[in-house]
Design an enzyme around this catalytic site. Structure first.
Site, short mmCIF file in Angstrom:
data_model
loop_
_atom_site.label_atom_id
_atom_site.label_comp_id
_atom_site.label_asym_id
_atom_site.label_seq_id
_atom_site.Cartn_x
_atom_site.Cartn_y
_atom_site.Cartn_z
N CYS A 222 0.10 -2.51 7.03
CA CYS A 222 1.28 -1.53 6.30
C CYS A 222 1.96 -2.36 5.16
O CYS A 222 2.23 -3.71 5.21
CB CYS A 222 2.09 -1.55 7.41
SG CYS A 222 3.75 -0.50 7.17
N CYS A 223 2.14 -1.44 4.04
CA CYS A 223 2.95 -2.11 2.88
C CYS A 223 4.18 -0.85 2.80
O CYS A 223 4.35 -0.20 3.62
CB CYS A 223 2.18 -2.39 1.74
SG CYS A 223 1.37 -0.80 0.93
N ALA A 224 4.72 -1.04 1.89
CA ALA A 224 6.03 -0.24 1.67
C ALA A 224 5.71 1.35 1.42
O ALA A 224 6.48 2.11 2.21
CB ALA A 224 6.35 -0.43 0.32
#
Length: 361
Positions: free
Chosen positions: A93-95
């Site tokens: 998960c990133c932004a």
């Protein structure tokens, strides 16, 4: 590879998240169960961001690869590999599900690991959490009210449809309400609340929520406005237990248990110091409302009570400042607030009376 887009299902399943955002982003808001293993640290991310603004996307990407290369890249890759081995059902998960999670996904693939990622990233999960809270807050709500020490939180926890807001906030609401766990950021608290609502709603046919009658804030966290608006209008069942019973609950919670927790966490000497500071801080926080003279008097009484507890183990001395604090401050304040909501009161009784009434509903 099954990248994640069923956000509610992912939240309901407590899906482990390998969050590759920078630490500062993670601290501002994260999902329950997420672990932070950044692709770039705060200073690296800041440098890439500045480069992007001045020179564009290609230059920023190239800088990112120069900053995270060699031993640094290998160390972070080993951390991601270990996390995936620990959580084989995890997701990256990133932004926003963009460059960072795709880069980490590709690097893991090069080692033979296929780790899915969250399409849309944290932002998509966050929006799902906000929408879920708004939707589920529309269900009927019953509040449990009562003066400090009435056992409201315990009563809420016993209900299958009860939501322990103070537990989620890691704070018990009063000036003495902090726990040994630091409070979450506002966004992380809201995310945790949303997941709790989703889980309880999924376990049963839900007629209504049972919540403690809270103010707008619980420590440093504030309730989502959509929930707060519904709580203001909700019916209230009020616990009215004898004063002596309330004192015993508070003795157990604030003096016996907190002393134990502090000494267990920090050792006898440092734990005692932290426990003493905790009680002093709670009193200091309401000094202006008490008046400075009364605050000074109660502080002296607290000091004597702590000396007695340290020498003999007895918590009896604390009653000499706790009783006037309840009589002069907490009880009048809560009763004043309750009077403004008198039309919402649907039941009054002892703790057991309210428990029995809830079962009959």
């Amino acid at each position: 590879m099954n990248d994640g887009t069923d956000y509610r299902a992912l939240l309901l399943a407590d899906t482990p998240l390998i969050d590759v955002r920078a630490p500062i982003e993670f601290e501002q808001g994260a999902m329950p169960g997420a672990i932070n293993l950044p692709l770039m640290m705060d200073d690296e991310r800041a440098a890439v961001g500045t480069c992007y603004k001045r020179q564009g996307a290609d230059a920023a990407l190239a800088l990112g690869h120069r900053l995270v290369c060699g031993d640094i890249r290998q160390q972070r890759l080993e951390a991601w590999k270990a996390a995936y081995q620990r959580f084989p059902n995890g997701y990256l998960c990133c932004a926003r599900g963009g460059q960072r999670s795709h880069i980490v996904q590709r690097w893991l693939q090069e080692t033979g690991i296929d780790c899915p990622l969250i399409e849309g990233g944290y932002k998509a999960l966050r929006q799902t959490a906000i929408q879920a809270t708004w939707q589920l807050a529309q269900k009927p709500i019953l509040l449990i009210g009562g003066c400090t020490g009435s056992g409201k939180t315990q009563l809420v926890r016993q209900q299958p449809n009860g939501v322990d807001l103070e537990g989620l906030a890691r704070h018990r609401g009063s000036s003495f309400g902090r726990t040994l766990k630091p409070q979450l950021s506002q966004a992380s608290f809201e995310n945790k609340l949303a997941v709790e609502l989703l889980k309880i709603n999924a376990r049963q046919t839900l007629k209504r929520w049972v919540l403690e009658d809270e103010g707008r804030t619980i420590g440093a966290n504030h309730l989502p406005e959509c929930l707060r608006e519904r709580m203001v209008q909700a019916p209230i069942a009020v616990v009215e237990d004898p004063f002596s019973l309330r004192l015993e609950r508070l003795r157990e919670e604030y003096f016996i248990r907190m002393h134990h927790d502090f000494t267990h966490a920090y050792g006898d000497e440092a734990g005692w110091q932290a426990y003493s500071e905790y009680l002093h801080h709670g009193l200091f926080a309401i000094r202006r409302r008490l008046g400075l003279q009364r605050f000074a008097e109660l502080t002296d009484t607290l000091d004597r009570a702590l000396a007695e507890q340290l020498s003999s183990g007895s918590t009896d001395g604390h009653m000499a400042w706790l009783v006037p604090l309840l009589n002069e401050y907490y009880d009048p304040m809560y009763r004043y607030q309750l009077e403004k909501k008198a039309a919402n009161i649907v039941f009054r009784g002892t703790w057991q009376d309210v428990a029995n009434w809830l079962k009959a509903q």
